[in-house]
Design a protein around this motif. Structure first.
Motif, PDB file in Angstrom:
ATOM      1  N   ASP A 163       0.980  -1.280   0.090  1.00  0.00           N
ATOM      2  CA  ASP A 163       0.089  -0.037   0.090  1.00  0.00           C
ATOM      3  C   ASP A 163       0.956   1.403   0.094  1.00  0.00           C
ATOM      4  OD1 ASP A 163      -1.928   1.937   0.174  1.00  0.00           O
ATOM      5  OD2 ASP A 163      -2.653   1.225   2.048  1.00  0.00           O
ATOM      6  N   ILE A 164       1.582   1.615  -1.088  1.00  0.00           N
ATOM      7  CA  ILE A 164       2.254   2.620  -1.303  1.00  0.00           C
ATOM      8  C   ILE A 164       1.518   3.963  -0.933  1.00  0.00           C
ATOM      9  CG2 ILE A 164       3.732   3.929  -2.861  1.00  0.00           C
ATOM     10  CD1 ILE A 164       4.902   1.252  -2.310  1.00  0.00           C
ATOM     11  N   ASP A 165       0.192   4.297  -1.272  1.00  0.00           N
ATOM     12  CA  ASP A 165      -0.294   5.465  -0.949  1.00  0.00           C
ATOM     13  C   ASP A 165      -0.414   5.542   0.586  1.00  0.00           C
ATOM     14  OD1 ASP A 165      -0.611   6.388  -3.393  1.00  0.00           O
ATOM     15  OD2 ASP A 165      -2.524   5.165  -3.707  1.00  0.00           O
ATOM     16  N   GLY A 166      -0.637   4.356   1.237  1.00  0.00           N
ATOM     17  CA  GLY A 166      -1.207   4.321   2.908  1.00  0.00           C
ATOM     18  C   GLY A 166       0.315   4.564   3.511  1.00  0.00           C
ATOM     19  N   LEU A 167       1.323   4.089   2.899  1.00  0.00           N
ATOM     20  CA  LEU A 167       2.664   4.299   3.465  1.00  0.00           C
ATOM     21  C   LEU A 167       3.190   5.514   3.231  1.00  0.00           C
ATOM     22  CD1 LEU A 167       4.961   2.587   4.709  1.00  0.00           C
ATOM     23  CD2 LEU A 167       6.136   2.377   2.372  1.00  0.00           C
ATOM     24  N   THR A 168       2.923   6.436   2.148  1.00  0.00           N
ATOM     25  CA  THR A 168       3.141   7.618   1.904  1.00  0.00           C
ATOM     26  C   THR A 168       2.229   8.634   2.987  1.00  0.00           C
ATOM     27  OG1 THR A 168       3.340   7.380  -0.355  1.00  0.00           O
ATOM     28  CG2 THR A 168       3.016   9.520   0.471  1.00  0.00           C
ATOM     29  N   THR A 223      10.530   4.687  -2.746  1.00  0.00           N
ATOM     30  CA  THR A 223       9.698   5.096  -3.706  1.00  0.00           C
ATOM     31  C   THR A 223       8.730   6.202  -3.293  1.00  0.00           C
ATOM     32  OG1 THR A 223       9.466   2.760  -4.501  1.00  0.00           O
ATOM     33  CG2 THR A 223       7.537   4.186  -4.741  1.00  0.00           C
ATOM     34  N   VAL A 224       8.359   6.310  -1.930  1.00  0.00           N
ATOM     35  CA  VAL A 224       7.543   7.151  -1.584  1.00  0.00           C
ATOM     36  C   VAL A 224       8.131   8.844  -0.827  1.00  0.00           C
ATOM     37  CG1 VAL A 224       6.159   5.730  -0.562  1.00  0.00           C
ATOM     38  CG2 VAL A 224       7.801   6.608   1.106  1.00  0.00           C
ATOM     39  N   ASN A 225       9.392   8.480  -0.973  1.00  0.00           N
ATOM     40  CA  ASN A 225      10.392   9.681  -0.404  1.00  0.00           C
ATOM     41  C   ASN A 225      10.336  10.866  -1.360  1.00  0.00           C
ATOM     42  OD1 ASN A 225      11.107   8.653   1.858  1.00  0.00           O
ATOM     43  ND2 ASN A 225      13.300   8.231   1.286  1.00  0.00           N
ATOM     44  N   GLY A 226      10.491  10.596  -2.741  1.00  0.00           N
ATOM     45  CA  GLY A 226      10.237  11.800  -3.669  1.00  0.00           C
ATOM     46  C   GLY A 226       8.938  12.503  -3.578  1.00  0.00           C
ATOM     47  N   VAL A 227       8.017  11.848  -3.422  1.00  0.00           N
ATOM     48  CA  VAL A 227       6.420  12.267  -3.082  1.00  0.00           C
ATOM     49  C   VAL A 227       6.536  13.253  -1.824  1.00  0.00           C
ATOM     50  CG1 VAL A 227       4.060  11.864  -3.230  1.00  0.00           C
ATOM     51  CG2 VAL A 227       5.486  10.450  -4.648  1.00  0.00           C
ATOM     52  N   ILE A 228       6.718  12.529  -0.935  1.00  0.00           N
ATOM     53  CA  ILE A 228       6.827  13.360   0.551  1.00  0.00           C
ATOM     54  C   ILE A 228       7.733  14.437   0.549  1.00  0.00           C
ATOM     55  CG2 ILE A 228       6.920  13.242   2.951  1.00  0.00           C
ATOM     56  CD1 ILE A 228       6.581  10.190   2.622  1.00  0.00           C
ATOM     57  N   PHE A 229       9.122  14.528   0.339  1.00  0.00           N
ATOM     58  CA  PHE A 229      10.105  15.678   0.291  1.00  0.00           C
ATOM     59  C   PHE A 229      10.211  16.234  -0.711  1.00  0.00           C
ATOM     60  CE2 PHE A 229      10.901  12.005   3.223  1.00  0.00           C
ATOM     61  CZ  PHE A 229      10.189  12.220   4.496  1.00  0.00           C
ATOM     62  N   GLY A 230       9.953  15.690  -2.095  1.00  0.00           N
ATOM     63  CA  GLY A 230      10.376  16.497  -3.258  1.00  0.00           C
ATOM     64  C   GLY A 230      11.624  15.693  -3.993  1.00  0.00           C
ATOM     65  N   LEU A 231      11.738  15.916  -5.216  1.00  0.00           N
ATOM     66  CA  LEU A 231      12.444  14.956  -5.839  1.00  0.00           C
ATOM     67  C   LEU A 231      13.997  15.018  -5.421  1.00  0.00           C
ATOM     68  CD1 LEU A 231      12.501  12.691  -8.227  1.00  0.00           C
ATOM     69  CD2 LEU A 231      12.969  14.391  -9.578  1.00  0.00           C
ATOM     70  N   VAL A 284      14.462   6.618  -6.720  1.00  0.00           N
ATOM     71  CA  VAL A 284      13.477   7.734  -6.233  1.00  0.00           C
ATOM     72  C   VAL A 284      12.596   8.214  -7.391  1.00  0.00           C
ATOM     73  CG1 VAL A 284      13.418   9.636  -4.873  1.00  0.00           C
ATOM     74  CG2 VAL A 284      14.914   7.969  -4.089  1.00  0.00           C
ATOM     75  N   TRP A 285      13.729   8.646  -8.413  1.00  0.00           N
ATOM     76  CA  TRP A 285      12.976   9.224  -9.495  1.00  0.00           C
ATOM     77  C   TRP A 285      11.912   8.248 -10.179  1.00  0.00           C
ATOM     78  CZ3 TRP A 285      16.481  12.363 -13.240  1.00  0.00           C
ATOM     79  CH2 TRP A 285      15.766  13.268 -13.959  1.00  0.00           C
ATOM     80  N   PHE A 286      12.196   7.065 -10.390  1.00  0.00           N
ATOM     81  CA  PHE A 286      11.158   6.211 -10.811  1.00  0.00           C
ATOM     82  C   PHE A 286       9.772   6.217 -10.116  1.00  0.00           C
ATOM     83  CE2 PHE A 286      12.006   3.388 -14.520  1.00  0.00           C
ATOM     84  CZ  PHE A 286      13.196   3.886 -15.064  1.00  0.00           C
ATOM     85  N   GLY A 287      10.032   6.058  -8.542  1.00  0.00           N
ATOM     86  CA  GLY A 287       9.221   5.823  -7.921  1.00  0.00           C
ATOM     87  C   GLY A 287       8.207   6.910  -7.786  1.00  0.00           C
TER      88      GLY A 287
END
Length: 228
Positions: free
Chosen positions: A44-49, A82-90, A186-189
């Motif tokens: 659950d990537i969205d939930g993890l994010t 995978t989720v780090n780029g979304v949470i903190f920026g690329l 990270v970029w792919f994620g």
């Protein structure tokens, strides 16, 4: 007290300190481990994010801790990268992920070399990735192993721990080798989770990565042919 006894005392103290730290997290956040385990196993990537982001400014520490923890015990850390780029920026996500990967791998390397040498031998015997252990005593070879995106860190760590490489050289190879791997992961994620916005960039990145690693593989084969 002999040097050997002192060394084992220090190692034991370190292990106890880590266990105490892990227990303290359970004490203050009783559902932390169970929630992380459930979200990771379920994919659950969205939930993890959302869960990591819910810690606010402390989300950086939570992310780094989970990446370190995953590498230290030999499980994939990809969901957290995978989720780090979304949470903190690329760019911040890449830096945070790289720091967690390097620290976690170094801990795993030291644990494997000092405490888990027999288990490392079993990992190597089951693996067909690398055949020449002696070659894993040089910085370049370990760096190449670390630079492959989505490759299992535990296998490279096992080979490194049984080689004759020094702690200093391993750190250099690890720190430099993980840069391209973490950037790609990270970029792919990031772009996969935001594919509607970044599908063109994701496609371009995919082609670029395949071309670069394909060229490096071809160069390696050509070098081997010239030597034979």
């Amino acid at each position: 007290m002999t040097d050997k006894t002192l060394g084992w005392t220090v190692r034991l103290g370190g292990v106890l300190a880590v266990l105490l730290f892990l227990w303290s997290i359970q004490w203050f956040l009783p559902d932390f481990y169970s929630t992380m385990w459930h979200l990771t196993v379920e994919g659950d990537i969205d939930g993890l994010t959302d869960y990591i982001a819910s810690f606010g400014y402390a989300a950086i520490l939570v992310s780094v801790f989970m990446i370190i923890f995953a590498n230290a015990i030999g499980i994939p850390s990809i969901p957290f990268l995978t989720v780090n780029g979304v949470i903190f920026g690329l760019v911040p996500g890449i830096i945070i992920s790289w720091a967690g990967e390097v620290i976690g791998i170094e801990i795993s390397f030291r644990l494997t070399r000092t405490l888990l040498r027999n288990q490392a031998k079993k990992v190597i015997q089951r693996s067909n990735m690398l055949e020449k252990l002696d070659s894993y005593s040089c910085i370049r070879t370990i760096m190449m192993g670390r630079a492959i995106p989505y490759s299992p860190n535990v296998v490279v760590t096992a080979f490194s721990a049984l080689s004759h490489i020094s702690y200093k050289d391993h750190f250099i190879a690890n720190a430099l080798g993980k840069i391209p791997a973490v950037v790609v992961e990270v970029w792919f994620g990031h772009d996969l989770l935001r594919i509607n916005e970044h599908w063109e960039r994701l496609l371009g990145l995919t082609i670029l990565v395949v071309a670069i690693y394909g060229f490096l593989w071809w160069r390696k084969k050509q070098t081997q042919r010239n030597k034979s």
